[in-house]
Design an enzyme around this catalytic site. Structure first.
Site, PDB file in Angstrom:
ATOM      1  N   ARG A 258       8.700 -46.718  24.543  1.00  0.00           N
ATOM      2  CA  ARG A 258       8.921 -48.132  24.802  1.00  0.00           C
ATOM      3  C   ARG A 258      10.420 -48.389  24.948  1.00  0.00           C
ATOM      4  O   ARG A 258      11.243 -47.544  24.626  1.00  0.00           O
ATOM      5  CB  ARG A 258       8.361 -49.003  23.664  1.00  0.00           C
ATOM      6  CG  ARG A 258       6.875 -48.869  23.399  1.00  0.00           C
ATOM      7  CD  ARG A 258       5.977 -49.063  24.590  1.00  0.00           C
ATOM      8  NE  ARG A 258       6.047 -50.365  25.232  1.00  0.00           N
ATOM      9  CZ  ARG A 258       5.118 -51.329  25.119  1.00  0.00           C
ATOM     10  NH1 ARG A 258       4.051 -51.125  24.357  1.00  0.00           N
ATOM     11  NH2 ARG A 258       5.228 -52.466  25.782  1.00  0.00           N
ATOM     12  N   SER A 259      10.761 -49.595  25.396  1.00  0.00           N
ATOM     13  CA  SER A 259      12.185 -49.909  25.578  1.00  0.00           C
ATOM     14  C   SER A 259      12.894 -50.034  24.229  1.00  0.00           C
ATOM     15  O   SER A 259      14.068 -49.684  24.100  1.00  0.00           O
ATOM     16  CB  SER A 259      12.350 -51.186  26.387  1.00  0.00           C
ATOM     17  OG  SER A 259      11.632 -52.252  25.809  1.00  0.00           O
TER      18      SER A 259
ATOM     19  N   GLN B 230      11.669 -52.604  37.535  1.00  0.00           N
ATOM     20  CA  GLN B 230      12.050 -52.296  36.154  1.00  0.00           C
ATOM     21  C   GLN B 230      12.648 -50.905  35.966  1.00  0.00           C
ATOM     22  O   GLN B 230      13.626 -50.753  35.239  1.00  0.00           O
ATOM     23  CB  GLN B 230      10.828 -52.444  35.233  1.00  0.00           C
ATOM     24  CG  GLN B 230      11.147 -52.235  33.763  1.00  0.00           C
ATOM     25  CD  GLN B 230      10.045 -52.751  32.871  1.00  0.00           C
ATOM     26  OE1 GLN B 230       9.941 -53.943  32.638  1.00  0.00           O
ATOM     27  NE2 GLN B 230       9.200 -51.861  32.386  1.00  0.00           N
TER      28      GLN B 230
ATOM     29  N   ASP C 142       8.653 -47.717  38.226  1.00  0.00           N
ATOM     30  CA  ASP C 142       7.862 -48.640  37.407  1.00  0.00           C
ATOM     31  C   ASP C 142       8.186 -50.028  37.926  1.00  0.00           C
ATOM     32  O   ASP C 142       9.250 -50.582  37.644  1.00  0.00           O
ATOM     33  CB  ASP C 142       8.226 -48.507  35.930  1.00  0.00           C
ATOM     34  CG  ASP C 142       7.438 -49.481  35.047  1.00  0.00           C
ATOM     35  OD1 ASP C 142       6.620 -50.250  35.591  1.00  0.00           O
ATOM     36  OD2 ASP C 142       7.656 -49.472  33.819  1.00  0.00           O
TER      37      ASP C 142
ATOM     38  N   GLU D  97       4.181 -47.110  39.183  1.00  0.00           N
ATOM     39  CA  GLU D  97       3.516 -47.702  38.024  1.00  0.00           C
ATOM     40  C   GLU D  97       3.453 -49.218  38.174  1.00  0.00           C
ATOM     41  O   GLU D  97       4.432 -49.839  38.573  1.00  0.00           O
ATOM     42  CB  GLU D  97       4.298 -47.329  36.761  1.00  0.00           C
ATOM     43  CG  GLU D  97       3.767 -47.900  35.464  1.00  0.00           C
ATOM     44  CD  GLU D  97       4.647 -47.529  34.279  1.00  0.00           C
ATOM     45  OE1 GLU D  97       4.705 -48.327  33.323  1.00  0.00           O
ATOM     46  OE2 GLU D  97       5.276 -46.453  34.319  1.00  0.00           O
TER      47      GLU D  97
ATOM     48  N   ASP E 117      -0.280 -49.520  33.670  1.00  0.00           N
ATOM     49  CA  ASP E 117       0.295 -49.723  32.337  1.00  0.00           C
ATOM     50  C   ASP E 117      -0.194 -51.047  31.788  1.00  0.00           C
ATOM     51  O   ASP E 117      -1.153 -51.097  31.019  1.00  0.00           O
ATOM     52  CB  ASP E 117       1.822 -49.670  32.415  1.00  0.00           C
ATOM     53  CG  ASP E 117       2.493 -50.005  31.081  1.00  0.00           C
ATOM     54  OD1 ASP E 117       1.823 -49.930  30.033  1.00  0.00           O
ATOM     55  OD2 ASP E 117       3.694 -50.343  31.080  1.00  0.00           O
TER      56      ASP E 117
ATOM     57  N   LYS F  94       7.138 -39.880  29.724  1.00  0.00           N
ATOM     58  CA  LYS F  94       8.116 -40.867  30.188  1.00  0.00           C
ATOM     59  C   LYS F  94       8.811 -41.458  28.968  1.00  0.00           C
ATOM     60  O   LYS F  94       8.178 -42.139  28.167  1.00  0.00           O
ATOM     61  CB  LYS F  94       7.395 -41.952  30.995  1.00  0.00           C
ATOM     62  CG  LYS F  94       8.286 -43.056  31.523  1.00  0.00           C
ATOM     63  CD  LYS F  94       7.436 -44.171  32.106  1.00  0.00           C
ATOM     64  CE  LYS F  94       8.300 -45.335  32.577  1.00  0.00           C
ATOM     65  NZ  LYS F  94       7.498 -46.556  32.800  1.00  0.00           N
TER      66      LYS F  94
ATOM     67  N   GLU G 181      17.055 -48.565  28.278  1.00  0.00           N
ATOM     68  CA  GLU G 181      16.508 -47.222  28.088  1.00  0.00           C
ATOM     69  C   GLU G 181      17.478 -46.123  28.509  1.00  0.00           C
ATOM     70  O   GLU G 181      17.081 -44.977  28.683  1.00  0.00           O
ATOM     71  CB  GLU G 181      15.181 -47.089  28.833  1.00  0.00           C
ATOM     72  CG  GLU G 181      14.105 -48.003  28.266  1.00  0.00           C
ATOM     73  CD  GLU G 181      12.727 -47.732  28.842  1.00  0.00           C
ATOM     74  OE1 GLU G 181      12.586 -46.789  29.643  1.00  0.00           O
ATOM     75  OE2 GLU G 181      11.794 -48.459  28.487  1.00  0.00           O
TER      76      GLU G 181
ATOM     77  N   LYS H 266       0.525 -45.573  25.661  1.00  0.00           N
ATOM     78  CA  LYS H 266       1.494 -46.056  24.668  1.00  0.00           C
ATOM     79  C   LYS H 266       0.746 -46.324  23.367  1.00  0.00           C
ATOM     80  O   LYS H 266      -0.160 -47.157  23.325  1.00  0.00           O
ATOM     81  CB  LYS H 266       2.164 -47.339  25.151  1.00  0.00           C
ATOM     82  CG  LYS H 266       3.059 -47.165  26.377  1.00  0.00           C
ATOM     83  CD  LYS H 266       3.559 -48.519  26.864  1.00  0.00           C
ATOM     84  CE  LYS H 266       4.542 -48.395  28.008  1.00  0.00           C
ATOM     85  NZ  LYS H 266       4.921 -49.718  28.568  1.00  0.00           N
TER      86      LYS H 266
END
Length: 433
Positions: A371-372, A165, A245, A290, A317, A393, A207, A342
């Site tokens: 977040r995305s 990802q 990630d 991650e 995560d 991040k 992102e 998050k």
């Protein structure tokens, strides 16, 4: 302090960086101060996250509207918190959690509750004429975060590309946040040249990182970024390191307990996949991984930690979802050594602060994350500084919903001046035994 009492709550549907609706809340205090919270949304979401309430009406926004969440704010949450003291964040958050009455906030929606929670915190900080990080953390809130920045975005952030990802970089030798951010910008621009030289098309993922079109393997991204670090004039691993990630829950086959790289048509056993990640750490300057194992595969996370936990950072995560009980289970099992934080995974400012504190108490490293599906809200920057978390991040250096956060960190570093602390690559010393 009656002037800090909540006078009015306004909620509206606005839009995030993926053109999806999201919740925005304004809280106005009796003294006239106002705070605003705009809730982000994830694409790669863990099954243990608090519920993001959507309308489900396919005729509008493909079912992703948030009018139900807005209605819950207007009819349930707002009447309950109007009149409450905005400086009593925990009491307000506890009241909203109780009104929802479910473990995952599935009744009123975590997006409805979090929007109110964020707006309350901003309103109280603005009334006190303090930056949010100072309001949240007090006089000792002064640690700038080390930036973890996406260079290549795959997986759920670039559908139909590589399985991994996020391919990210972390500045290791910088003496300040501004210098560290400059280093990763250099690497981003250098990697763009590497893409061009390799004949790779240049387009942007969710992102802000490069969309990995035409890749033949997942490992190819590691080679390209390592080349980009060197082309930018930095020593890979010494000046700038790589973070991954994996988001392995996205390609975990629960029925067989295996992992499948669809790009390469390769299937791995748990042990085989862990061995692959270990081989990458041996070959490339990787400092952080991650979700190297699925949220359903505790054994995989434990095995990966046994193999790499004393060498690099291993972040949970989807495995942890900013939940203290899940982090506690991870500690007891010996899984990972860091926790991704998050806010919308858990649903309130108070629970997020508690999760960060617990993470540090048990000796794990907290990594505050966006977040995305992001917005211009920069609460997470202040959260990272206010809790002295040490890492942030956000995504890449492109797209304004990302740069608004990086730029806010630059401003806050200037505001702190000589009082500010920047941990740089030393933040990873604890896991590099």
């Amino acid at each position: 302090m009656s002037g800090y009492n909540i006078k009015e709550v306004k909620a509206r549907q606005v839009f995030d960086s993926r053109a999806n609706p999201t919740v925005e809340v304004d809280v106005i205090l009796e003294c006239g101060a106002m705070g605003r919270g705009t809730v982000p949304s994830g694409a790669s979401t863990g099954i243990y996250e608090a519920l993001e309430l959507r309308d489900g009406d396919e005729k509008r926004f493909g079912g992703k509207g948030v009018s139900k969440a807005i209605g819950n704010i207007e009819r349930v949450l707002a009447p309950a918190i109007v009149g409450m003291d905005a400086t009593n964040q925990a009491a307000i958050d506890d009241k909203m959690i109780a009104l929802d009455g479910t473990p995952g906030k599935s009744n009123l929606g975590a997006n409805a509750i979090l929007g109110c929670s964020m707006a309350v915190a901003w309103a109280a900080a603005n009334a006190a004429k303090q930056p949010l990080f100072r309001y949240l953390g007090g006089c000792n809130a002064r640690t700038l975060p080390v930036p973890m920045v996406q260079i290549i975005g795959g997986g759920a952030h670039a559908v139909g590309s590589v399985d991994i990802q996020d391919y990210l970089v972390v500045p290791m030798s910088a003496g300040s946040f501004a210098e560290g951010y400059e280093m990763v910008v250099d690497v981003y621009n250098a990697t763009k040249k590497v893409f061009a030289k390799a004949g790779k098309p240049l387009s942007t993922a969710d992102e802000g990182g490069f969309w990995p079109t035409g890749f033949k393997s997942n490992e190819e991204g590691l080679a390209l970024i390592t080349e980009g670090i060197a082309l930018a004039g930095y020593k890979p691993g010494e000046d700038v390191a790589i973070a991954l990630d994996i988001a392995s829950s996205e390609f975990y086959q629960k029925d067989k307990g295996t992992y499948t790289f669809h790009l390469e048509d390769r299937e791995f056993t748990r042990e085989g996949f862990v061995d692959l990640l270990c081989s990458w750490v041996d070959k490339y300057p990787i400092i952080s991984i991650e979700d190297g194992a699925s949220e359903l595969d505790w054994e995989g996370s434990v095995l990966l930690t046994q193999k790499l936990g004393k060498r690099i950072q291993l972040i949970g995560d989807d495995l942890f979802t900013t939940s203290i009980p899940r982090v506690k289970e991870g500690v007891e099992r010996g899984a990972c050594n860091a926790v991704l934080i998050k806010m919308n995974q858990i649903g309130t400012i108070t629970e997020t602060l508690d999760a960060i504190e617990y993470t540090k108490t048990v000796g794990y490293l907290p990594v505050v994350s966006a977040r995305s599906g992001e917005t211009e809200d920069c609460s997470i920057v202040h959260l990272s500084i206010g809790t002295n978390a040490g890492q942030l991040k956000v995504g890449s250096v492109a797209r304004s919903e990302r740069t608004v956060k990086w730029n806010e960190a630059i401003r806050m570093e200037q505001l702190l001046g000589a009082q500010g602390i920047y941990p740089s690559g030393a933040i990873f010393d604890r896991v590099k035994r």
